[in-house]
Write an enzyme that holds these catalytic residues in place. Structure first.
Site, PDB file in Angstrom:
ATOM      1  N   ASP A  76       8.139   4.322  -3.040  1.00  0.00           N
ATOM      2  CA  ASP A  76       7.812   5.045  -1.820  1.00  0.00           C
ATOM      3  C   ASP A  76       6.399   4.738  -1.330  1.00  0.00           C
ATOM      4  OD1 ASP A  76      10.287   6.151  -1.684  1.00  0.00           O
ATOM      5  OD2 ASP A  76       9.703   8.169  -2.307  1.00  0.00           O
ATOM      6  N   ASN A 149       3.951  11.007   5.291  1.00  0.00           N
ATOM      7  CA  ASN A 149       4.141  12.013   4.250  1.00  0.00           C
ATOM      8  C   ASN A 149       3.246  13.226   4.436  1.00  0.00           C
ATOM      9  OD1 ASN A 149       6.234  11.064   2.701  1.00  0.00           O
ATOM     10  ND2 ASN A 149       5.028  10.748   0.852  1.00  0.00           N
TER      11      ASN A 149
END
Length: 294
Positions: A76, A149
């Site tokens: 990620d 994020n």
């Protein structure tokens, strides 16, 4: 005549054990007569360190590229780095997971061939993810001021907490005495925020979440707000400075700096396979409903 697709390829240069996956992907794209553009540092790693022999159509420096699809090979973190390069180009990003959990990069190496075939058959879906924009009232960030994020405001030293005053659309919300504060998107709810007790938030919920890090007050709890809000953060610290981490990219700031956070004017597009969903990813990655005794 088969369509010619342009792929921009980004990857983690610490994945030597995954060289077979890199080679398989490049072989597949070459077989489809795709145009392949690759990050210059990643290309140097593949050719010099892993000794792969191939010739892309071009090398990518910074954010100067165009493509139909971007591919991130890694975890990620690699996906977040690729998203910062894609920015507002409106290019879907496919994440091939060569890391550990992989919420964003959720295509396994074993699925690469089938996934590429599905792309050429147009059997996939595009998931739109919101982004946080960060602005200062002083000098602007030297790096990319957008977070897929989270934005984390953190103490810079190990000795004492910081005080973070938060206003929502100009109205005082709270002052957090803590080691830090995380403002995350739904995408980021399964990242750093999850590890400090934040809730898991379904994508497209239209929300941001504020979660304190090691709060010095027992009644400080995460709060979810509509992502149309404008948040203003003011920080006080004994050391007179603090850190701002944007998707893991951190910079030091002086305590006189005020931060303004709002939803960015663009989304990041995540390319997903038809049989993948947020709920199935949660069940698989977090092992929901699994009895550890079995």
């Amino acid at each position: 005549m088969a369509e010619t697709l342009r792929f921009a390829l980004f990857g983690n240069v610490y994945q030597a054990k995954k060289s077979a996956s890199f080679k398989r992907l490049i072989t597949l794209l070459t077989a489809h007569h795709a145009e392949l553009y690759i990050d210059r540092a990643f290309y140097a790693y593949l050719t010099q360190e892993l000794h792969l022999d191939f010739h892309p159509n071009g090398l990518i420096d910074g954010s100067d590229f165009q493509a139909d699809i971007a591919i991130s090979m890694g975890g990620d973190g690699t996906f977040l780095a690729a998203a910062s390069r894609v920015g507002n180009k409106d290019i879907p990003i496919l994440g091939i997971n060569l890391g550990r959990l992989g919420f964003l990069a959720d295509v396994s190496p074993e699925e690469i061939e089938e996934c590429i075939d599905d792309i050429y058959k147009h059997i996939y879906k595009i998931d739109e993810r919101s982004v946080i924009e960060v602005r200062y009232d002083g000098p602007q960030l030297s790096g990319y001021p957008y977070a897929l994020n989270e934005v984390a405001v953190l103490k810079r030293d190990n000795s004492s907490m910081i005080s973070i005053r938060v206003e929502a659309d100009g109205e005082f919300l709270a002052t957090y005495q803590a080691d830090g504060l995380i403002i995350n998107t739904p995408t980021g709810s399964t990242g750093y925020a999850l590890s400090v007790g934040g809730p898991i938030i379904v994508p497209q919920s239209g929300t941001f979440c504020i979660t304190p890090v090691a709060s010095h007050s027992l009644n400080a709890r995460p709060i979810t707000l509509r992502d149309q809000v404008t948040l203003t953060l003011s920080v006080e610290s004994r050391s007179h400075n603090f850190l701002v981490a944007i998707d893991g990219r951190s910079e030091a700031c002086t305590e006189s700096t005020r931060l303004t956070l709002r939803r960015a004017p663009y989304n990041i597009k995540v390319l997903q396979r038809k049989n993948h969903s947020f709920y199935s990813t949660l069940r698989e990655k977090l092992m929901w409903g699994t009895d550890p005794r079995e």
